[in-house]
Enzyme design. Sequence first.
Site, mmCIF file in Angstrom:
data_model
loop_
_atom_site.group_PDB
_atom_site.id
_atom_site.type_symbol
_atom_site.label_atom_id
_atom_site.label_comp_id
_atom_site.label_asym_id
_atom_site.label_seq_id
_atom_site.Cartn_x
_atom_site.Cartn_y
_atom_site.Cartn_z
ATOM 1 N N HIS A 177 -18.972 -44.372 14.974
ATOM 2 C CA HIS A 177 -17.996 -43.657 14.038
ATOM 3 C C HIS A 177 -18.279 -42.846 13.063
ATOM 4 C CE1 HIS A 177 -16.837 -47.564 15.518
ATOM 5 N NE2 HIS A 177 -15.140 -47.352 16.322
ATOM 6 N N HIS A 214 -11.379 -48.086 6.901
ATOM 7 C CA HIS A 214 -12.236 -47.748 8.014
ATOM 8 C C HIS A 214 -13.592 -47.406 8.530
ATOM 9 C CE1 HIS A 214 -13.024 -46.598 12.752
ATOM 10 N NE2 HIS A 214 -12.245 -47.101 12.960
ATOM 11 N N GLU A 227 -15.237 -44.938 9.672
ATOM 12 C CA GLU A 227 -14.566 -43.034 10.459
ATOM 13 C C GLU A 227 -13.945 -42.597 8.740
ATOM 14 O OE1 GLU A 227 -12.548 -41.622 13.522
ATOM 15 O OE2 GLU A 227 -12.103 -39.971 12.280
ATOM 16 N N THR A 235 -9.613 -39.403 13.216
ATOM 17 C CA THR A 235 -9.340 -39.735 15.033
ATOM 18 C C THR A 235 -8.713 -40.011 15.612
ATOM 19 O OG1 THR A 235 -11.193 -39.873 15.712
ATOM 20 C CG2 THR A 235 -11.649 -37.907 15.019
ATOM 21 N N CYS A 294 -8.601 -36.820 18.294
ATOM 22 C CA CYS A 294 -9.640 -36.289 19.628
ATOM 23 C C CYS A 294 -8.305 -36.578 20.391
ATOM 24 C CB CYS A 294 -10.317 -37.725 19.316
ATOM 25 S SG CYS A 294 -9.595 -39.223 20.333
ATOM 26 N N SER A 309 -8.729 -49.199 16.122
ATOM 27 C CA SER A 309 -7.986 -48.166 15.221
ATOM 28 C C SER A 309 -6.851 -47.811 16.736
ATOM 29 C CB SER A 309 -8.078 -47.060 14.384
ATOM 30 O OG SER A 309 -7.263 -45.977 14.231
ATOM 31 N N ASN A 310 -7.317 -46.931 17.541
ATOM 32 C CA ASN A 310 -6.840 -46.288 18.583
ATOM 33 C C ASN A 310 -5.877 -47.207 19.637
ATOM 34 O OD1 ASN A 310 -7.918 -46.608 21.751
ATOM 35 N ND2 ASN A 310 -9.567 -46.588 19.944
ATOM 36 N N SER A 339 -11.930 -48.219 23.662
ATOM 37 C CA SER A 339 -13.463 -48.600 23.228
ATOM 38 C C SER A 339 -13.314 -50.008 23.579
ATOM 39 C CB SER A 339 -13.507 -49.453 21.553
ATOM 40 O OG SER A 339 -12.564 -49.837 21.346
HETATM 41 FE FE1 SF4 Z 1 -14.766 -39.833 20.294
HETATM 42 FE FE2 SF4 Z 1 -13.560 -41.379 21.477
HETATM 43 FE FE3 SF4 Z 1 -13.876 -41.636 19.209
HETATM 44 FE FE4 SF4 Z 1 -12.094 -40.172 20.543
HETATM 45 S S1 SF4 Z 1 -11.936 -42.444 20.668
HETATM 46 S S2 SF4 Z 1 -13.139 -39.977 19.016
HETATM 47 S S3 SF4 Z 1 -13.784 -39.425 21.781
HETATM 48 S S4 SF4 Z 1 -15.275 -41.385 20.208
#
Ligand code: SF4
Length: 322
Positions: free
Chosen positions: A87, A137, A139, A177, A207, A236-237, A279
């Site tokens: 991050h 977060h 990041e 991202t 990203c 997060s994602n 992740s």
């Molecule tokens: Fe990098 Fe993966 Fe985070 Fe995207 S989700 S910024 S590719 S670590």
Amino acid sequence: MSVHPTDELPSRTVLLAAPRSFCAGVERAIDAVERLLDAPGREAPVYVRKQIVHNTHVVAGLAARGAVFVEELDAVPEGSTVVFSAHGVSPQVREQARERRLTVVDATCPLVTKVHSEARRFTARGDTVVLIGHAGHEEVEGTLGEAPGSMLLIETPEQAAGLEVPDPGRVSYLTQTTLALDETADVVGALRERFPLLQGPSGDDICYATTNRQLAVQAVAHRADLVLVVGSANSSNSVRMVEVVRRGGTAAHLVEDASGIDPAWLVGVRVIGLSAGASAPPDLVTEVVEALGAHGPVTVEELTTTVEDVAFQPPAPVRGRA
Ligand code: SF4
């Protein structure tokens, strides 16, 4: 005496979203820690600042192999080796590492590093930089650290509309991202309305992995009665994937692993969409499919929306170590 046959378990389709699970940045970060742990003759501990990636299973697995996870660098003995997580970190953390004479293996994802570079570039030309992201977060904390006096953090269109800056003609934006594509577009739209001369990054900061996983899980959601996303609550994602599916009108749940499945969710469900955040290890997805099999026969299909071929070089200090 009448014999009642056992109720048949309903058969279901599990629709796997592809791409799912590990991205290139996560693979690189985990690999960096593993290279250090596997170094021949290693005796010293391998310290990792924060979770290397936001996944409980990954962290537990590396800890079991000897990695020592710390929250801050003052817990790392002077002169030790420390890995920075995917991050990213602020310049202040880098300075602290120098002061403590630490050997740093920087596993910051190159796509996060790109956002840091943009923050430096935009603030250097005199802009107020609005970072769209989630407070707290890691990041976001790292990126804001690039120019704390010239950056503002917002999350919503309402916050964008109410922003006050020293010079409305000199405003640029960046994003975390791992945000939701749809929500971010709304915030950027509100920012543009507030600041017509708004500048942005040359490419999208969200990203490729976040984008691809959101689009893939939305594609399976169109055919599913229920969507499960494997991932940790602080990923997060992964959380964003659940949210975009729900916004599209399909029920969705985040599960840490197979043990997180609530059988009540499956009642009346014939098609289950399944994905995993960037992740989350792929074997957890396999375990979820197996666990679903205990609730009735499953047929597994995969729906591929794009094929990823991104790979990043290992961080310099561990490059060349197998
Ligand atoms: Fe990098 Fe993966 Fe985070 Fe995207 S989700 S910024 S590719 S670590």
